[in-house]
Design a protein around this motif. Structure first.
Motif, PDB file in Angstrom:
ATOM      1  N   LEU A 122      18.243 -47.273  29.570  1.00 22.38           N
ATOM      2  CA  LEU A 122      18.649 -48.517  28.939  1.00 22.38           C
ATOM      3  C   LEU A 122      20.155 -48.542  28.704  1.00 22.38           C
ATOM      4  O   LEU A 122      20.801 -49.573  28.887  1.00 22.38           O
ATOM      5  CB  LEU A 122      17.896 -48.701  27.616  1.00 22.38           C
ATOM      6  N   LYS A 148      21.782 -49.399  31.895  1.00 22.40           N
ATOM      7  CA  LYS A 148      21.654 -50.836  32.160  1.00 22.40           C
ATOM      8  C   LYS A 148      22.592 -51.656  31.274  1.00 22.40           C
ATOM      9  O   LYS A 148      23.113 -52.679  31.695  1.00 22.40           O
ATOM     10  CB  LYS A 148      20.212 -51.284  31.935  1.00 22.40           C
ATOM     11  N   LEU A 149      22.789 -51.211  30.039  1.00 26.22           N
ATOM     12  CA  LEU A 149      23.675 -51.942  29.131  1.00 26.22           C
ATOM     13  C   LEU A 149      25.136 -51.853  29.553  1.00 26.22           C
ATOM     14  O   LEU A 149      25.910 -52.784  29.321  1.00 26.22           O
ATOM     15  CB  LEU A 149      23.539 -51.398  27.703  1.00 26.22           C
ATOM     16  N   GLN A 175      18.710 -56.881  34.644  1.00 26.51           N
ATOM     17  CA  GLN A 175      18.925 -57.559  33.368  1.00 26.51           C
ATOM     18  C   GLN A 175      17.610 -58.158  32.868  1.00 26.51           C
ATOM     19  O   GLN A 175      17.359 -59.339  32.973  1.00 26.51           O
ATOM     20  CB  GLN A 175      19.993 -58.648  33.508  1.00 26.51           C
ATOM     21  N   VAL A 208      16.759 -55.354  27.874  1.00 24.05           N
ATOM     22  CA  VAL A 208      18.206 -55.134  27.895  1.00 24.05           C
ATOM     23  C   VAL A 208      18.915 -56.232  27.102  1.00 24.05           C
ATOM     24  O   VAL A 208      19.816 -55.955  26.303  1.00 24.05           O
ATOM     25  CB  VAL A 208      18.728 -55.067  29.347  1.00 24.05           C
ATOM     26  N   ARG A 211      21.050 -55.680  23.789  1.00 22.05           N
ATOM     27  CA  ARG A 211      22.455 -56.098  23.797  1.00 22.05           C
ATOM     28  C   ARG A 211      22.754 -57.033  22.630  1.00 22.05           C
ATOM     29  O   ARG A 211      23.774 -56.899  21.958  1.00 22.05           O
ATOM     30  CB  ARG A 211      22.801 -56.775  25.122  1.00 22.05           C
TER      31      ARG A 211
END
Length: 160
Positions: free
Chosen positions: A57, A60-61, A83, A87, A91
């Motif tokens: 994660l 991905k962030l 996305q 995520v 975020r």
């Protein structure tokens, strides 16, 4: 509350007898301390939350990494594919903590600047000791501002 008492005492020793102004100075400095504490609590929760995130994660962030075997367009397509809702939710939660600290910092800076406007150094009937203590009050406000803007967590972010 120690800073609030010290700031009020410095203002009182400079000859200021206006109780409303002294109470406002005490309340502003105590409010600055409470806001700084709230900012530190938000930072603590942000760090605890960030330390428990899944490694995938976090990748991905942070966005996409350019793979040497793929073109920029293929990497962008891959970035858009990952996305997902998890995520985006993560975020938005992390951004909430960041924006909250920024708003608190802005409020604290505005309150610190308002302390300088409460200073009444243009009083012409001050004696030397009162003028000396008024200068000490102004130095106290500047030191409080430096302590706010260069607090230990801000300094830790700037050090390599």
């Amino acid at each position: 509350l120690g800073f609030a008492v010290l700031g009020t005492a410095l203002k009182l020793s400079s000859g200021d007898q206006d109780e409303e102004r002294l109470l406002a100075i005490f309340a502003i400095i105590a409010g600055i301390g409470a806001l700084q504490h709230l900012s530190n609590v938000v930072k603590f929760y942000y760090e605890r939350l960030s330390s428990n995130l899944d490694r995938g994660l976090v990748v991905k962030l942070t966005g996409y990494q350019l793979d040497s075997g793929q073109s920029e367009q293929q990497n962008l397509i891959e970035y858009n594919r990952i996305q997902d809702s998890k995520v985006e939710k993560t975020r938005s939660v992390l951004q909430f903590f960041g924006w909250t600290r920024l708003i608190i910092f802005s409020l604290v800076v505005l309150l610190a600047l308002s302390l300088l406007t409460l200073s009444d150094a243009s009083n012409l009937d001050m004696n030397t000791v009162q003028h000396f203590m008024e200068i000490h009050y102004n130095i106290f406000v500047v030191a409080l501002y430096v302590r706010i803007s260069c607090s230990h967590d801000q300094l830790a972010l700037r050090l390599p």
